[in-house]
Design a protein around this motif. Sequence first.
Motif, PDB file in Angstrom:
ATOM      1  N   GLY A  91       0.809  -1.208   0.000  1.00  0.00           N
ATOM      2  CA  GLY A  91       0.000   0.000   0.000  1.00  0.00           C
ATOM      3  C   GLY A  91       0.847   1.263   0.000  1.00  0.00           C
ATOM      4  N   GLY A  92       2.096   1.160   0.426  1.00  0.00           N
ATOM      5  CA  GLY A  92       2.963   2.338   0.506  1.00  0.00           C
ATOM      6  C   GLY A  92       4.190   2.278  -0.386  1.00  0.00           C
ATOM      7  N   GLY A 149       4.885  -8.328  -0.411  1.00  0.00           N
ATOM      8  CA  GLY A 149       4.019  -7.186  -0.101  1.00  0.00           C
ATOM      9  C   GLY A 149       2.571  -7.530  -0.407  1.00  0.00           C
ATOM     10  N   ALA A 194      -0.342 -10.684  -3.241  1.00  0.00           N
ATOM     11  CA  ALA A 194      -1.473 -11.607  -3.083  1.00  0.00           C
ATOM     12  C   ALA A 194      -2.344 -11.610  -4.341  1.00  0.00           C
ATOM     13  CB  ALA A 194      -2.319 -11.198  -1.875  1.00  0.00           C
ATOM     14  N   ASP A 196       0.538  -7.536   5.613  1.00  0.00           N
ATOM     15  CA  ASP A 196       1.315  -7.327   6.849  1.00  0.00           C
ATOM     16  C   ASP A 196       1.073  -8.435   7.873  1.00  0.00           C
ATOM     17  OD1 ASP A 196       2.247  -5.078   5.665  1.00  0.00           O
ATOM     18  OD2 ASP A 196       1.044  -3.680   6.858  1.00  0.00           O
TER      19      ASP A 196
HETATM   20  O1  KG4 Z   1       1.779  -5.004   2.642  1.00  0.00           O
HETATM   21  P1  KG4 Z   1       0.438  -4.508   3.012  1.00  0.00           P
HETATM   22  O2  KG4 Z   1      -0.458  -5.423   3.815  1.00  0.00           O
HETATM   23  O3  KG4 Z   1       0.528  -3.158   3.806  1.00  0.00           O
HETATM   24  C1  KG4 Z   1       1.456  -2.158   3.469  1.00  0.00           C
HETATM   25  O4  KG4 Z   1       2.633  -2.309   3.885  1.00  0.00           O
HETATM   26  O5  KG4 Z   1       1.030  -1.233   2.765  1.00  0.00           O
HETATM   27  O6  KG4 Z   1      -0.297  -4.116   1.645  1.00  0.00           O
HETATM   28  C2  KG4 Z   1      -1.590  -3.621   1.625  1.00  0.00           C
HETATM   29  C3  KG4 Z   1      -1.969  -3.320   0.185  1.00  0.00           C
HETATM   30  C4  KG4 Z   1      -3.304  -2.599   0.065  1.00  0.00           C
HETATM   31  O7  KG4 Z   1      -3.133  -1.484  -0.778  1.00  0.00           O
HETATM   32  C5  KG4 Z   1      -4.213  -3.647  -0.567  1.00  0.00           C
HETATM   33  O8  KG4 Z   1      -5.233  -3.103  -1.372  1.00  0.00           O
HETATM   34  C6  KG4 Z   1      -3.220  -4.446  -1.384  1.00  0.00           C
HETATM   35  O9  KG4 Z   1      -2.069  -4.536  -0.566  1.00  0.00           O
HETATM   36  N1  KG4 Z   1      -3.711  -5.800  -1.694  1.00  0.00           N
HETATM   37  C7  KG4 Z   1      -3.934  -6.238  -2.946  1.00  0.00           C
HETATM   38  C8  KG4 Z   1      -4.479  -7.541  -2.824  1.00  0.00           C
HETATM   39  N2  KG4 Z   1      -4.545  -7.857  -1.492  1.00  0.00           N
HETATM   40  C9  KG4 Z   1      -4.052  -6.767  -0.817  1.00  0.00           C
HETATM   41  N3  KG4 Z   1      -3.757  -5.629  -4.140  1.00  0.00           N
HETATM   42  C10 KG4 Z   1      -4.110  -6.324  -5.250  1.00  0.00           C
HETATM   43  N4  KG4 Z   1      -4.639  -7.573  -5.222  1.00  0.00           N
HETATM   44  C11 KG4 Z   1      -4.844  -8.215  -4.034  1.00  0.00           C
HETATM   45  N5  KG4 Z   1      -5.378  -9.444  -4.031  1.00  0.00           N
END
Ligand code: KG4
Length: 328
Positions: free
Chosen positions: A135-136, A263, A267, A293
Amino acid sequence: MSVVLGIESSCDETGIALVSDGCRVLVNDISSQIKDHAVFGGVVPEIASRKHTERITELVENVMSKSPEPIEAVAVTRGPGLMGSLLVGLSFAKAYACSKNLPCIPVHHIEGHLYSAFLEGEPPSFPFLALVVSGGHTQLIFAADHHQYELLATTRDDAVGESFDKVARLLGLPYPGGPSIQKAAETGNESAFTFPRAFADSQELAFSYSGLKTAVLYARRDNPEASISDIAASFQHAAVDALVKKTLHALRATGAPRLAVVGGVAANRLLRERLLAEASVPVHIPAFEFCTDNGAMIASAGYWRWRNGFGGELTTTARPSWKLCEQV
Ligand code: KG4
Ligand code: ZN
């Protein structure tokens, strides 16, 4: 067996885990705040830190009650992330480590994501190229060895996960955007709209996602009858295509013999399928639960930092804007 307790609280998940020898996950518990923030369409920092405070003690006590043997260290996310959220995890970890006379190992959140590739399954041996998509962050990192990283590419504006979240919001899909766009896209036509893939065909190692978000905004405004699924599928296709093209380019440019994809956005099914099919080197992608996370990735990174002589002091402060290349 060396068991490390991992604590992650940089954003909206309280992740607590026990990992042995940096790779075997003994317990992985996550308290998600998705429901608390969904009504606002994104993470509200004050609510996030309050929920971490409410839940962390019980979560740690519960995880520790399942530990097969005494732990050797406490690893905790120091940054980057939301200041209030980081402070809850870090203060708890320092106090807990102090009370048990254990070392407290501060971990960079992105280094944690890199080590998620070491959890269960076959770990990547060094060197490898890592695509870090959350997300970041949207980064390509060359990992020469433990804790030796070279940043090859980053985003000029929005992170790819952020663009999934923002586009979901403007399409009226629920937070978090990644999973809901992926679901909506299942029934959509990915060729219905042609959205931009910034830098995808250039030699430059860079990403950009704000133009894609704006293109979706205009497509929705100018085609009020268009199906949400078609827009979601076309957006996902473009967002993933830019990641895949740039990653394949970086693999060729560096000659890296392996690829790790980590990250929250790792997923994404389309991204996983395409990189597994199109990369000409072995590809390591964590199980779904270790992409977003979690405490296990922090425990793994902490294990390796401790083993390699870093951390242990109780004077660590939170670093909300910490850069991976700034850490020692
Ligand atoms: O790594 P993370 O849990 O938190 C951060 O460090 O930002 O990533 C969260 C991000 C969110 O923007 C979420 O929409 C995205 O990962 N995300 C995905 C999927 N699952 C989570 N983006 C695309 N497809 C997915 N299946
Ligand atoms: Zn993350």
